[in-house]
Write a protein that holds these residues in place. Structure first.
Motif, PDB file in Angstrom:
ATOM      1  N   THR A   1       0.818  -1.202   0.000  1.00  0.00           N
ATOM      2  CA  THR A   1       0.000   0.000   0.000  1.00  0.00           C
ATOM      3  C   THR A   1       0.862   1.267   0.000  1.00  0.00           C
ATOM      4  O   THR A   1       2.004   1.259   0.462  1.00  0.00           O
ATOM      5  CB  THR A   1      -0.921   0.038   1.234  1.00  0.00           C
ATOM      6  OG1 THR A   1      -1.660   1.250   1.202  1.00  0.00           O
ATOM      7  CG2 THR A   1      -0.130  -0.010   2.526  1.00  0.00           C
ATOM      8  N   PHE A   2       0.287   2.332  -0.551  1.00  0.00           N
ATOM      9  CA  PHE A   2       0.956   3.638  -0.503  1.00  0.00           C
ATOM     10  C   PHE A   2       0.315   4.547   0.547  1.00  0.00           C
ATOM     11  O   PHE A   2       0.628   5.723   0.610  1.00  0.00           O
ATOM     12  CB  PHE A   2       0.893   4.321  -1.874  1.00  0.00           C
ATOM     13  CG  PHE A   2       1.991   3.908  -2.815  1.00  0.00           C
ATOM     14  CD1 PHE A   2       3.323   4.087  -2.454  1.00  0.00           C
ATOM     15  CD2 PHE A   2       1.703   3.360  -4.063  1.00  0.00           C
ATOM     16  CE1 PHE A   2       4.338   3.708  -3.313  1.00  0.00           C
ATOM     17  CE2 PHE A   2       2.723   2.985  -4.926  1.00  0.00           C
ATOM     18  CZ  PHE A   2       4.040   3.152  -4.551  1.00  0.00           C
ATOM     19  N   ASP A   3      -0.599   3.948   1.344  1.00  0.00           N
ATOM     20  CA  ASP A   3      -1.365   4.750   2.300  1.00  0.00           C
ATOM     21  C   ASP A   3      -0.508   5.631   3.192  1.00  0.00           C
ATOM     22  O   ASP A   3      -0.838   6.782   3.449  1.00  0.00           O
ATOM     23  CB  ASP A   3      -2.202   3.826   3.202  1.00  0.00           C
ATOM     24  CG  ASP A   3      -3.428   3.313   2.470  1.00  0.00           C
ATOM     25  OD1 ASP A   3      -3.618   3.745   1.311  1.00  0.00           O
ATOM     26  OD2 ASP A   3      -4.165   2.492   3.035  1.00  0.00           O
ATOM     27  N   TRP A   4       0.594   5.069   3.662  1.00  0.00           N
ATOM     28  CA  TRP A   4       1.420   5.813   4.631  1.00  0.00           C
ATOM     29  C   TRP A   4       2.079   7.006   3.968  1.00  0.00           C
ATOM     30  O   TRP A   4       2.264   8.038   4.601  1.00  0.00           O
ATOM     31  CB  TRP A   4       2.443   4.883   5.266  1.00  0.00           C
ATOM     32  CG  TRP A   4       1.787   3.640   5.769  1.00  0.00           C
ATOM     33  CD1 TRP A   4       1.917   2.389   5.274  1.00  0.00           C
ATOM     34  CD2 TRP A   4       0.828   3.551   6.821  1.00  0.00           C
ATOM     35  NE1 TRP A   4       1.109   1.520   5.947  1.00  0.00           N
ATOM     36  CE2 TRP A   4       0.421   2.206   6.911  1.00  0.00           C
ATOM     37  CE3 TRP A   4       0.261   4.486   7.698  1.00  0.00           C
ATOM     38  CZ2 TRP A   4      -0.503   1.758   7.830  1.00  0.00           C
ATOM     39  CZ3 TRP A   4      -0.666   4.043   8.628  1.00  0.00           C
ATOM     40  CH2 TRP A   4      -1.038   2.692   8.685  1.00  0.00           C
ATOM     41  N   TYR A   5       2.434   6.834   2.694  1.00  0.00           N
ATOM     42  CA  TYR A   5       3.003   7.962   1.947  1.00  0.00           C
ATOM     43  C   TYR A   5       1.946   9.044   1.751  1.00  0.00           C
ATOM     44  O   TYR A   5       2.218  10.227   1.893  1.00  0.00           O
ATOM     45  CB  TYR A   5       3.556   7.486   0.604  1.00  0.00           C
ATOM     46  CG  TYR A   5       4.780   6.640   0.782  1.00  0.00           C
ATOM     47  CD1 TYR A   5       6.036   7.221   0.804  1.00  0.00           C
ATOM     48  CD2 TYR A   5       4.674   5.263   0.970  1.00  0.00           C
ATOM     49  CE1 TYR A   5       7.168   6.459   1.005  1.00  0.00           C
ATOM     50  CE2 TYR A   5       5.798   4.491   1.179  1.00  0.00           C
ATOM     51  CZ  TYR A   5       7.041   5.094   1.190  1.00  0.00           C
ATOM     52  OH  TYR A   5       8.151   4.340   1.404  1.00  0.00           O
ATOM     53  N   ARG A   6       0.727   8.568   1.412  1.00  0.00           N
ATOM     54  CA  ARG A   6      -0.362   9.524   1.250  1.00  0.00           C
ATOM     55  C   ARG A   6      -0.552  10.305   2.548  1.00  0.00           C
ATOM     56  O   ARG A   6      -0.699  11.513   2.542  1.00  0.00           O
ATOM     57  CB  ARG A   6      -1.642   8.756   0.882  1.00  0.00           C
ATOM     58  CG  ARG A   6      -2.581   9.556   0.002  1.00  0.00           C
ATOM     59  CD  ARG A   6      -3.620   8.659  -0.648  1.00  0.00           C
ATOM     60  NE  ARG A   6      -3.048   7.705  -1.604  1.00  0.00           N
ATOM     61  CZ  ARG A   6      -3.405   6.419  -1.695  1.00  0.00           C
ATOM     62  NH1 ARG A   6      -4.311   5.917  -0.886  1.00  0.00           N
ATOM     63  NH2 ARG A   6      -2.863   5.638  -2.609  1.00  0.00           N
ATOM     64  N   GLU A   7      -0.497   9.598   3.645  1.00  0.00           N
ATOM     65  CA  GLU A   7      -0.670  10.248   4.941  1.00  0.00           C
ATOM     66  C   GLU A   7       0.415  11.294   5.186  1.00  0.00           C
ATOM     67  O   GLU A   7       0.133  12.376   5.683  1.00  0.00           O
ATOM     68  CB  GLU A   7      -0.626   9.177   6.038  1.00  0.00           C
ATOM     69  CG  GLU A   7      -1.421   9.552   7.258  1.00  0.00           C
ATOM     70  CD  GLU A   7      -1.717   8.337   8.115  1.00  0.00           C
ATOM     71  OE1 GLU A   7      -1.127   8.249   9.191  1.00  0.00           O
ATOM     72  OE2 GLU A   7      -2.509   7.472   7.682  1.00  0.00           O
ATOM     73  N   VAL A   8       1.654  10.941   4.809  1.00  0.00           N
ATOM     74  CA  VAL A   8       2.748  11.904   4.980  1.00  0.00           C
ATOM     75  C   VAL A   8       2.479  13.161   4.171  1.00  0.00           C
ATOM     76  O   VAL A   8       2.616  14.284   4.667  1.00  0.00           O
ATOM     77  CB  VAL A   8       4.101  11.274   4.541  1.00  0.00           C
ATOM     78  CG1 VAL A   8       5.174  12.339   4.427  1.00  0.00           C
ATOM     79  CG2 VAL A   8       4.523  10.202   5.527  1.00  0.00           C
ATOM     80  N   PHE A   9       2.043  12.980   2.923  1.00  0.00           N
ATOM     81  CA  PHE A   9       1.864  14.143   2.055  1.00  0.00           C
ATOM     82  C   PHE A   9       0.621  14.952   2.407  1.00  0.00           C
ATOM     83  O   PHE A   9       0.520  16.118   2.074  1.00  0.00           O
ATOM     84  CB  PHE A   9       1.835  13.720   0.589  1.00  0.00           C
ATOM     85  CG  PHE A   9       3.187  13.331   0.090  1.00  0.00           C
ATOM     86  CD1 PHE A   9       4.194  14.292  -0.030  1.00  0.00           C
ATOM     87  CD2 PHE A   9       3.475  12.019  -0.242  1.00  0.00           C
ATOM     88  CE1 PHE A   9       5.461  13.946  -0.460  1.00  0.00           C
ATOM     89  CE2 PHE A   9       4.746  11.663  -0.681  1.00  0.00           C
ATOM     90  CZ  PHE A   9       5.739  12.629  -0.791  1.00  0.00           C
TER      91      PHE A   9
END
Lengths: 267, 266
Positions: free
Chosen positions: A44-52
């Motif tokens: 998942t890219f969720d954590w990156y999305r959360e960072v951005f």
């Protein structure tokens, strides 16, 4: 023969694996949808999305970058001036005293620098926050710049300055047109070192940051104290990539600097 | 003229030295003379020599010694082997690269790796030893500290080995020294400056880094650095914090004197 040759490579391989394993471990789990640093579930890219999407984190990132750039530029200026001052000091004992005081800051543990700066700021009444963090970063970056610039200055022949003077250059001209160009590899090295020191610093910032202001390191620390959060992992992947770019950039620039020097100013 | 130009450059630099090197250290000494109620006394110093603080200080030195020793033993062969590789500058850069990654991220990684469900425990379980608490133990503290500091040990030793004239080793071998003897009598003594620089770069931070103890070893291991942080930021007892800091500075100066390379400053 084959055995004795293989053993060293195995040892080096182990060292490299141990050094890099934690970093890649962090990166690997930054893609874990389960939200833990074990048992990988789905990609998942969720954590990156959360960072951005995290504006607070974005502001902290900006703070960190502004502090790093400002402090490394200012400390480079002070450091270059300091290095010139040291090379111009003819009296040996005074010169050694200056060098020792310069090195005191470099070997001082971060807690000592942090605690003493905190005491200092409170005593002279500087409000803890952006200003105190910036001043601290400038202060602990100066000696590194001095040490990076000093070798360049010392190998510079004094006849160059004499020649410039004879040809009518003012003190300012000598500094800008003769000394600075000559020591530019050291200046660049010092600037990069200051930048990495500032970006990397946690302990000193932690002491002088007060409550309203935060840098990335301080934020990571407070997040990590609360336990595992994969946003830190995503963040560390990004930081790793940026560090990699910085190191490669510095490597290329310093290589070019060396080439220039070998071709240009060698005897 | 000469004197005047010299003064111009010295002014900002001296200002920096006085404000940020001399004044803060003087302040630490000043604060150490005040007890928690703010009266001038040597109470903090007598408190430092009570078993609680003295034991903490000695344990801190003990841990720093172990960390330095393990780093040295692990780093020396690595540095030596690095000098034998092709593209050694590139390999060296790769060794140093992790040290440029934020320290806290590396420590944080170990929270996962050494955690109860982490890969180390899975491995222990797999080889029938069984899972156990690794985080928040002395072992995890020492291991993570060694991990953090090892590049700083490898670098100076590598540089010292690079400066070593290989014909000296060849001569020793020609004169009948075994490779072990050549190492003990020729290579090691000649790279001692690098070893000392490395020990200095590891020992002082191991006394003072408080992040590792806070994040990895819980409150099991308290180093001098942790104690300073505790007194300054948690209990707000700046007097006692400063006193511990004074002893940390003394330890630092002693370490510097012990590891000073006589003659050449590099």
């Amino acid at each position: 023969m084959g055995k004795t040759k293989r053993l060293p490579s195995i040892y080096l391989a182990i060292v490299f694996i141990v050094l890099y394993a934690p970093i890649f471990y962090l990166i690997y789990y930054s893609f874990n949808s389960a939200g833990t640093m074990h048992s990988f579930e789905n990609f998942t890219f969720d954590w990156y999305r959360e960072v951005f999407q995290d504006t607070r984190l974005f502001i902290i990132l900006l703070n960190t970058l502004v502090i790093a750039l400002l402090s490394s530029v200012i400390s480079t200026v002070i450091g270059v001036v300091g290095a010139i001052a040291i090379t111009r000091t003819r009296e040996k004992r005074f010169r050694n005293a200056l060098l020792t005081l310069n090195n005191v800051m470099i070997v001082s543990p971060d807690v000592i620098i942090g605690a003493s700066f905190l005491a200092f700021f409170v005593m002279i009444g500087i409000k803890l926050g952006f200003g105190s963090v910036l001043i601290s970063h400038i202060a602990f970056c100066v000696p590194i710049v001095v040490l990076m610039v000093l070798p360049n200055l010392e190998e510079m022949s004094p006849t160059l300055i004499d020649a410039a003077r004879d040809l009518g250059a003012s003190t300012w001209d000598v500094l800008i047109r003769v000394i600075i160009p000559y020591i530019s590899p050291g200046i660049l090295g010092g600037f990069f070192m200051a930048l990495t020191y500032s970006l990397d610093d946690f302990a000193v910032t932690f002491f002088v940051t007060g409550s309203g202001f935060s840098t990335l390191s301080v934020e990571i620390y407070s997040l990590a104290r609360r336990g595992i959060s994969l946003t830190i992992n995503a963040l560390s992947t990004l930081i790793f990539l940026i560090t990699l770019f910085l190191v490669i950039g510095y490597y290329i620039i310093s290589k070019q600097g060396m080439k220039l020097k070998e071709g240009g100013i060698s005897q | 003229m000469q004197v005047k130009t010299r003064n111009i450059y010295l002014i900002p630099y001296m200002l920096w030295i006085v404000l940020f090197v001399i004044a803060p250290i003087a302040l630490i000494v000043y604060y150490s003379l005040f007890n928690i109620t703010g009266t001038l006394s040597l109470e903090n110093y007598t408190r430092f020599f009570t078993p609680v603080y003295l034991g903490m200080a000695l344990r801190s030195f003990w841990y720093a010694g172990i960390i330095t020793g393990i780093s040295l033993v692990a780093a020396y062969p690595a540095a030596y082997l690095l000098t034998k590789t092709e593209h050694k500058q590139l390999w060296l850069l790769l060794i140093i690269l992790p040290s440029w990654i934020n320290l806290l991220l590396k420590i944080y990684a170990f929270i996962g790796i050494l955690g109860y469900y982490g890969p180390v425990n899975s491995f222990l379980d797999f080889i029938q030893i069984g899972t156990r608490q690794i985080l928040f133990t002395d072992f995890s503290f020492v291991f993570v500290a060694v991990y953090i500091f090892i590049p700083y040990m490898i670098l100076p030793i590598f540089n010292a080995l690079e400066e070593l004239n290989p014909s000296l080793v060849a001569a020793a071998r020609d004169l009948g020294a075994s490779s072990w003897k050549a190492f003990l009598r020729v290579i090691f003594p000649l790279t001692l400056s690098g070893v000392k620089a490395g020990c200095r770069a590891v020992f002082i931070p191991s006394l003072s880094l408080f992040m590792i103890t806070r994040l990895i070893s819980g409150n099991r291991v308290i180093t001098l650095g942790t104690a300073v942080e505790q007194h300054f930021l948690v209990t707000q007892d700046w007097g006692m914090g400063s006193t511990i800091a004074v002893f940390l500075i003394i330890a630092m100066v002693l370490t510097m004197l012990l590891t000073e390379t006589v003659g050449k400053v590099n």
